[in-house]
Design a protein around this motif. Structure first.
Motif, PDB file in Angstrom:
ATOM      1  N   GLU A  46       0.825  -1.208   0.000  1.00  0.00           N
ATOM      2  CA  GLU A  46       0.000   0.000   0.000  1.00  0.00           C
ATOM      3  C   GLU A  46       0.861   1.260   0.000  1.00  0.00           C
ATOM      4  OE1 GLU A  46      -3.802  -1.952   2.340  1.00  0.00           O
ATOM      5  OE2 GLU A  46      -2.153  -1.106   3.490  1.00  0.00           O
ATOM      6  N   THR A  47       1.959   1.232   0.742  1.00  0.00           N
ATOM      7  CA  THR A  47       2.877   2.370   0.755  1.00  0.00           C
ATOM      8  C   THR A  47       3.478   2.580  -0.635  1.00  0.00           C
ATOM      9  OG1 THR A  47       3.387   2.012   3.089  1.00  0.00           O
ATOM     10  CG2 THR A  47       4.970   3.300   1.821  1.00  0.00           C
ATOM     11  N   ASN A  48       3.873   1.488  -1.278  1.00  0.00           N
ATOM     12  CA  ASN A  48       4.421   1.587  -2.635  1.00  0.00           C
ATOM     13  C   ASN A  48       3.369   2.074  -3.632  1.00  0.00           C
ATOM     14  OD1 ASN A  48       6.852   0.632  -1.646  1.00  0.00           O
ATOM     15  ND2 ASN A  48       6.512  -1.466  -2.341  1.00  0.00           N
ATOM     16  N   ALA A  49       2.128   1.599  -3.470  1.00  0.00           N
ATOM     17  CA  ALA A  49       1.042   2.021  -4.360  1.00  0.00           C
ATOM     18  C   ALA A  49       0.758   3.510  -4.202  1.00  0.00           C
ATOM     19  CB  ALA A  49      -0.219   1.200  -4.093  1.00  0.00           C
ATOM     20  N   LEU A  50       0.825   4.002  -2.970  1.00  0.00           N
ATOM     21  CA  LEU A  50       0.617   5.430  -2.735  1.00  0.00           C
ATOM     22  C   LEU A  50       1.718   6.249  -3.405  1.00  0.00           C
ATOM     23  CD1 LEU A  50      -1.008   7.666  -1.411  1.00  0.00           C
ATOM     24  CD2 LEU A  50       0.321   7.298   0.663  1.00  0.00           C
ATOM     25  N   ALA A  51       2.945   5.769  -3.302  1.00  0.00           N
ATOM     26  CA  ALA A  51       4.059   6.474  -3.962  1.00  0.00           C
ATOM     27  C   ALA A  51       3.870   6.496  -5.475  1.00  0.00           C
ATOM     28  CB  ALA A  51       5.390   5.814  -3.592  1.00  0.00           C
ATOM     29  N   ALA A  52       3.442   5.374  -6.036  1.00  0.00           N
ATOM     30  CA  ALA A  52       3.194   5.314  -7.485  1.00  0.00           C
ATOM     31  C   ALA A  52       2.074   6.263  -7.888  1.00  0.00           C
ATOM     32  CB  ALA A  52       2.851   3.882  -7.902  1.00  0.00           C
ATOM     33  N   ALA A  53       1.019   6.314  -7.077  1.00  0.00           N
ATOM     34  CA  ALA A  53      -0.107   7.208  -7.371  1.00  0.00           C
ATOM     35  C   ALA A  53       0.322   8.674  -7.290  1.00  0.00           C
ATOM     36  CB  ALA A  53      -1.258   6.932  -6.411  1.00  0.00           C
ATOM     37  N   CYS A  54       1.150   8.988  -6.303  1.00  0.00           N
ATOM     38  CA  CYS A  54       1.638  10.370  -6.174  1.00  0.00           C
ATOM     39  C   CYS A  54       2.486  10.770  -7.379  1.00  0.00           C
ATOM     40  CB  CYS A  54       2.455  10.518  -4.893  1.00  0.00           C
ATOM     41  SG  CYS A  54       1.486  10.456  -3.387  1.00  0.00           S
ATOM     42  N   GLU A  55       3.343   9.866  -7.804  1.00  0.00           N
ATOM     43  CA  GLU A  55       4.203  10.158  -8.958  1.00  0.00           C
ATOM     44  C   GLU A  55       3.365  10.369 -10.217  1.00  0.00           C
ATOM     45  OE1 GLU A  55       7.748   8.081 -11.559  1.00  0.00           O
ATOM     46  OE2 GLU A  55       7.493   7.506  -9.466  1.00  0.00           O
ATOM     47  N   THR A  56       2.419   9.478 -10.443  1.00  0.00           N
ATOM     48  CA  THR A  56       1.576   9.575 -11.637  1.00  0.00           C
ATOM     49  C   THR A  56       0.710  10.834 -11.588  1.00  0.00           C
ATOM     50  OG1 THR A  56       1.550   7.180 -11.790  1.00  0.00           O
ATOM     51  CG2 THR A  56      -0.126   8.359 -13.038  1.00  0.00           C
ATOM     52  N   PHE A  92      -2.931   3.831  -8.192  1.00  0.00           N
ATOM     53  CA  PHE A  92      -2.916   3.142  -6.902  1.00  0.00           C
ATOM     54  C   PHE A  92      -3.424   1.710  -7.047  1.00  0.00           C
ATOM     55  CE2 PHE A  92      -4.713   1.959  -2.791  1.00  0.00           C
ATOM     56  CZ  PHE A  92      -3.684   2.279  -1.926  1.00  0.00           C
ATOM     57  N   GLN A  93      -4.562   1.562  -7.698  1.00  0.00           N
ATOM     58  CA  GLN A  93      -5.154   0.234  -7.865  1.00  0.00           C
ATOM     59  C   GLN A  93      -4.283  -0.669  -8.738  1.00  0.00           C
ATOM     60  OE1 GLN A  93      -9.017   1.346  -9.367  1.00  0.00           O
ATOM     61  NE2 GLN A  93      -9.947   1.175  -7.344  1.00  0.00           N
ATOM     62  N   ASP A  94      -3.736  -0.134  -9.817  1.00  0.00           N
ATOM     63  CA  ASP A  94      -2.876  -0.924 -10.693  1.00  0.00           C
ATOM     64  C   ASP A  94      -1.644  -1.418  -9.942  1.00  0.00           C
ATOM     65  OD1 ASP A  94      -4.621  -0.577 -12.794  1.00  0.00           O
ATOM     66  OD2 ASP A  94      -3.368   0.901 -13.849  1.00  0.00           O
ATOM     67  N   SER A  95      -1.065  -0.555  -9.132  1.00  0.00           N
ATOM     68  CA  SER A  95       0.107  -0.936  -8.362  1.00  0.00           C
ATOM     69  C   SER A  95      -0.223  -2.058  -7.383  1.00  0.00           C
ATOM     70  CB  SER A  95       0.661   0.279  -7.610  1.00  0.00           C
ATOM     71  OG  SER A  95       1.786  -0.087  -6.847  1.00  0.00           O
ATOM     72  N   LEU A  96      -1.351  -1.951  -6.696  1.00  0.00           N
ATOM     73  CA  LEU A  96      -1.750  -3.013  -5.766  1.00  0.00           C
ATOM     74  C   LEU A  96      -2.053  -4.313  -6.506  1.00  0.00           C
ATOM     75  CD1 LEU A  96      -4.040  -1.372  -3.071  1.00  0.00           C
ATOM     76  CD2 LEU A  96      -1.682  -2.136  -2.852  1.00  0.00           C
ATOM     77  N   ALA A 126       1.235  -5.946  -7.368  1.00  0.00           N
ATOM     78  CA  ALA A 126       1.921  -6.435  -6.166  1.00  0.00           C
ATOM     79  C   ALA A 126       1.237  -7.672  -5.604  1.00  0.00           C
ATOM     80  CB  ALA A 126       1.972  -5.330  -5.107  1.00  0.00           C
ATOM     81  N   TYR A 127      -0.092  -7.657  -5.551  1.00  0.00           N
ATOM     82  CA  TYR A 127      -0.817  -8.768  -4.959  1.00  0.00           C
ATOM     83  C   TYR A 127      -0.936  -9.976  -5.889  1.00  0.00           C
ATOM     84  CZ  TYR A 127      -2.062  -5.890  -0.947  1.00  0.00           C
ATOM     85  OH  TYR A 127      -2.031  -5.122   0.183  1.00  0.00           O
ATOM     86  N   ALA A 128      -0.601  -9.805  -7.163  1.00  0.00           N
ATOM     87  CA  ALA A 128      -0.611 -10.955  -8.077  1.00  0.00           C
ATOM     88  C   ALA A 128       0.413 -11.996  -7.638  1.00  0.00           C
ATOM     89  CB  ALA A 128      -0.327 -10.493  -9.505  1.00  0.00           C
ATOM     90  N   ASP A 129       1.544 -11.514  -7.119  1.00  0.00           N
ATOM     91  CA  ASP A 129       2.611 -12.413  -6.663  1.00  0.00           C
ATOM     92  C   ASP A 129       2.615 -12.611  -5.153  1.00  0.00           C
ATOM     93  OD1 ASP A 129       3.595 -12.794  -9.259  1.00  0.00           O
ATOM     94  OD2 ASP A 129       4.778 -10.943  -9.126  1.00  0.00           O
TER      95      ASP A 129
END
Length: 89
Positions: free
Chosen positions: A33-43, A75-79, A82-85
Motif C-alpha cells: 500500500e505504501t508503494n502504491a501510494l508512492a506510485a499514485a503520487c508520482e503519476t 494506486f489500484q494498478d500498483s496493488l 503487487a498482490y498478483a505475486d
C-alpha cells in the motif's frame, strides 16, 4: 466443550467495515500500500505537471476528474500487480 468467542461486531459490507475501522483507528498501511501510494503520487504529479498549472483552484471539472482517475487508477494498478505475486491472504 470449548467456547470460541465470535467477533463483537458483524458487518454487512465493505462500507460498514471502513466505517467501523475509522471508529477504531487507522490501520497502518502495509508495504504494498505504501508503494502504491508512492506510485499514485508520482503519476498524479506527472499529470499536474502536464497541465502546466500549479494552482488547483484553476483546474476545470474535467482536469479535476482526470486527476482523480489518474491517481486512483495508478494506486489500484500498483496493488493489483503487487498482490498478483503476494496475495494478502
Amino acid at each position: 466443550m470449548i467456547r470460541i468467542d465470535a467477533p463483537s461486531v458483524k458487518l454487512c459490507s465493505r462500507r460498514c467495515q471502513n466505517i467501523a475501522a475509522r471508529l477504531k483507528g487507522m490501520i497502518d498501511p502495509n508495504q504494498h500500500e505504501t508503494n502504491a501510494l508512492a506510485a499514485a503520487c508520482e503519476t498524479g504529479g506527472e499529470y499536474v505537471e502536464s497541465l502546466a498549472k500549479t494552482d488547483l483552484a484553476t483546474f476545470t471539472a474535467v482536469e479535476w476528474s482526470t486527476l482523480i482517475d489518474v491517481v486512483v487508477t495508478a494506486f489500484q494498478d500498483s496493488l493489483r500487480i503487487a498482490y498478483a505475486d503476494d496475495p494478502p491472504f
